[in-house]
Design a protein around this motif. Structure first.
Motif, PDB file in Angstrom:
ATOM      1  N   ARG A   1      37.262 -21.191  31.252  1.00  0.00           N
ATOM      2  CA  ARG A   1      37.313 -19.999  32.094  1.00  0.00           C
ATOM      3  C   ARG A   1      38.104 -20.256  33.376  1.00  0.00           C
ATOM      4  NH1 ARG A   1      32.462 -22.528  33.112  1.00  0.00           N
ATOM      5  NH2 ARG A   1      31.962 -22.820  35.339  1.00  0.00           N
TER       6      ARG A   1
ATOM      7  N   GLU B   1      36.400 -13.646  31.991  1.00  0.00           N
ATOM      8  CA  GLU B   1      36.797 -13.817  30.598  1.00  0.00           C
ATOM      9  C   GLU B   1      36.676 -15.306  30.268  1.00  0.00           C
ATOM     10  OE1 GLU B   1      40.510 -12.175  29.470  1.00  0.00           O
ATOM     11  OE2 GLU B   1      40.073 -10.187  30.251  1.00  0.00           O
TER      12      GLU B   1
ATOM     13  N   SER C   1      44.315 -11.089  26.158  1.00  0.00           N
ATOM     14  CA  SER C   1      43.107 -10.277  26.271  1.00  0.00           C
ATOM     15  C   SER C   1      43.066  -9.230  25.161  1.00  0.00           C
ATOM     16  CB  SER C   1      43.054  -9.580  27.630  1.00  0.00           C
ATOM     17  OG  SER C   1      42.997 -10.523  28.678  1.00  0.00           O
TER      18      SER C   1
ATOM     19  N   PHE D   1      33.615  -7.803  29.504  1.00  0.00           N
ATOM     20  CA  PHE D   1      33.062  -9.034  30.058  1.00  0.00           C
ATOM     21  C   PHE D   1      32.152  -8.760  31.259  1.00  0.00           C
ATOM     22  CE2 PHE D   1      36.625 -10.532  27.610  1.00  0.00           C
ATOM     23  CZ  PHE D   1      36.247 -11.782  27.162  1.00  0.00           C
TER      24      PHE D   1
ATOM     25  N   GLU E   1      33.990 -15.559  22.495  1.00  0.00           N
ATOM     26  CA  GLU E   1      34.197 -15.074  23.857  1.00  0.00           C
ATOM     27  C   GLU E   1      32.854 -14.550  24.347  1.00  0.00           C
ATOM     28  OE1 GLU E   1      37.938 -12.847  23.885  1.00  0.00           O
ATOM     29  OE2 GLU E   1      38.541 -13.955  22.084  1.00  0.00           O
TER      30      GLU E   1
ATOM     31  N   GLY F   1      46.289  -6.759  27.386  1.00  0.00           N
ATOM     32  CA  GLY F   1      45.464  -6.502  26.221  1.00  0.00           C
ATOM     33  C   GLY F   1      46.248  -5.856  25.095  1.00  0.00           C
TER      34      GLY F   1
ATOM     35  N   CYS G   1      36.251 -13.170  17.911  1.00  0.00           N
ATOM     36  CA  CYS G   1      37.510 -12.522  17.529  1.00  0.00           C
ATOM     37  C   CYS G   1      38.280 -13.381  16.530  1.00  0.00           C
ATOM     38  CB  CYS G   1      38.386 -12.279  18.753  1.00  0.00           C
ATOM     39  SG  CYS G   1      37.681 -11.137  19.970  1.00  0.00           S
TER      40      CYS G   1
ATOM     41  N   ARG H   1      40.843 -19.012  31.324  1.00  0.00           N
ATOM     42  CA  ARG H   1      40.616 -19.563  30.000  1.00  0.00           C
ATOM     43  C   ARG H   1      41.964 -19.826  29.338  1.00  0.00           C
ATOM     44  NH1 ARG H   1      38.713 -14.634  26.014  1.00  0.00           N
ATOM     45  NH2 ARG H   1      40.458 -13.218  26.415  1.00  0.00           N
TER      46      ARG H   1
ATOM     47  N   SER I   1      48.027 -19.557  27.152  1.00  0.00           N
ATOM     48  CA  SER I   1      47.100 -18.552  27.663  1.00  0.00           C
ATOM     49  C   SER I   1      46.569 -17.778  26.466  1.00  0.00           C
ATOM     50  CB  SER I   1      47.797 -17.618  28.656  1.00  0.00           C
ATOM     51  OG  SER I   1      48.833 -16.900  28.011  1.00  0.00           O
TER      52      SER I   1
ATOM     53  N   SER J   1      49.121 -11.798  28.723  1.00  0.00           N
ATOM     54  CA  SER J   1      47.686 -11.573  28.798  1.00  0.00           C
ATOM     55  C   SER J   1      47.344 -10.091  28.767  1.00  0.00           C
ATOM     56  CB  SER J   1      47.114 -12.203  30.080  1.00  0.00           C
ATOM     57  OG  SER J   1      47.720 -11.625  31.213  1.00  0.00           O
TER      58      SER J   1
END
Length: 311
Positions: free
Chosen positions: A179, A211, A200, A206, A227, A18, A234, A182, A197, A16
């Protein structure tokens, strides 16, 4: 018709942390206040030769959004028949039983829709089940009872926190788990399913909201994710689910001429559909008025351009 038999569930954790992705400010090609949509509440969007959508408040109707010039109109597309409430299992989360006390059992609260050549799939957020609807409106539940399994993994817990988006990719159906946390659920054509998962994206904001993931579509070999609390769509590669780029439409949604009155729920985007002409986002305003016109409670459809050189 998809024939399904429960086989197995696999949980796949994708980091997760980013990842680098290009973030673009969205360019508005067109936006529409949808006539006949006041009080309906729209959730989910798909291309079926035309744009089709559903309402979480009306379990027996599929709608279409007719675009003509600078205007849009909500019209009945198909009546859904033969779909009784699914039976509850003893392992179901208590929130489902609370929902039964607050709303009629016949209220499916559909939160996602996707189209195929011989029919339509609807996703019930209330029951965490998928319904298959034929072109004549006859319908049935797909025999995939994954609700308890994903709750055991920590997904879709709490009130009004089920699936919120569905799309068919090849022989699989992908479901957006909204959520906290998510995630994505991939349902195979033999009934097996996997939970992923969602990585990010650095730079998506957010704010004070979680998220989330409220809509899905598939176009040109990629998965598109809505999102909405980051006011973003995205484009994500498969199977990694890493974002290649994101369109951020916050300035458009919150602009004075387009904004609704203040919402405590974050962004109002509730469905996404993508074709060669661009990205379409429908908004569920929950009967909230436009900021500039308290008498106007229509839903809104936004048509966004792809980033330059992207698709």
């Amino acid at each position: 018709m998809i024939k399904t038999v429960f086989l197995a569930i696999n949980f796949i954790f994708l980091a997760s942390v980013g990842m680098a992705a290009e973030i673009f400010l969205a360019k508005d090609i067109a936006d529409y206040w949808i006539d006949n949509s006041s009080g309906v509440g729209l959730s989910g969007l798909s291309f079926c030769g035309q744009l089709i959508t559903i309402s979480p408040k009306e379990s027996e109707k599929i709608y279409r959004i007719n675009l003509h010039g600078q205007s849009a109109t909500l019209e009945k597309y198909l009546k859904v028949s033969g779909l009784p409430p699914p039976k509850r299992g003893v392992a179901d989360n208590v929130s489902h039983f609370v929902m039964d006390l607050l709303r009629p059992k016949s209220a499916m609260r559909f939160g996602g829709i996707c189209c195929r050549d011989d029919g339509t799939f609807l996703l019930s957020e209330r029951h965490n089940r998928i319904a298959e609807v034929d072109t004549d409106g006859s319908s049935r539940w797909i025999n995939n009872k994954w609700s308890s399994a994903i709750e055991h993994l920590g997904y879709s817990l709490g009130f009004n926190n089920g699936g919120e988006g569905i799309v068919e990719v090849g022989d699989d159906l992908w479901v957006a788990l909204e959520r906290e946390p998510r995630g994505l659920l991939k349902v195979g054509n033999k009934g097996e399913f996997q939970v992923f998962s969602l990585p990010s994206v650095v730079g998506l904001d957010f704010g004070d909201h979680p998220e989330n993931l409220r809509g899905l579509d598939y176009h040109d070999g990629a998965l598109f994710t809505l999102e909405s609390n980051a006011y973003a769509v995205c484009r994500r590669t498969l199977p990694s689910l890493q974002a290649e780029w994101c369109l951020v439409y916050r300035e458009i949604e919150e602009s004075p001429e387009h904004a609704y009155e203040v919402s405590r729920l974050g962004g109002m985007g509730s469905g996404v559909a993508v074709n060669n002409q661009g990205v379409f986002v429908v908004f569920n305003n929950n009967n909230i008025s436009r900021a500039r016109d308290p008498q106007d409670r229509r839903a809104r459809l936004l048509h966004l351009a792809f980033p330059d050189g992207k698709q």
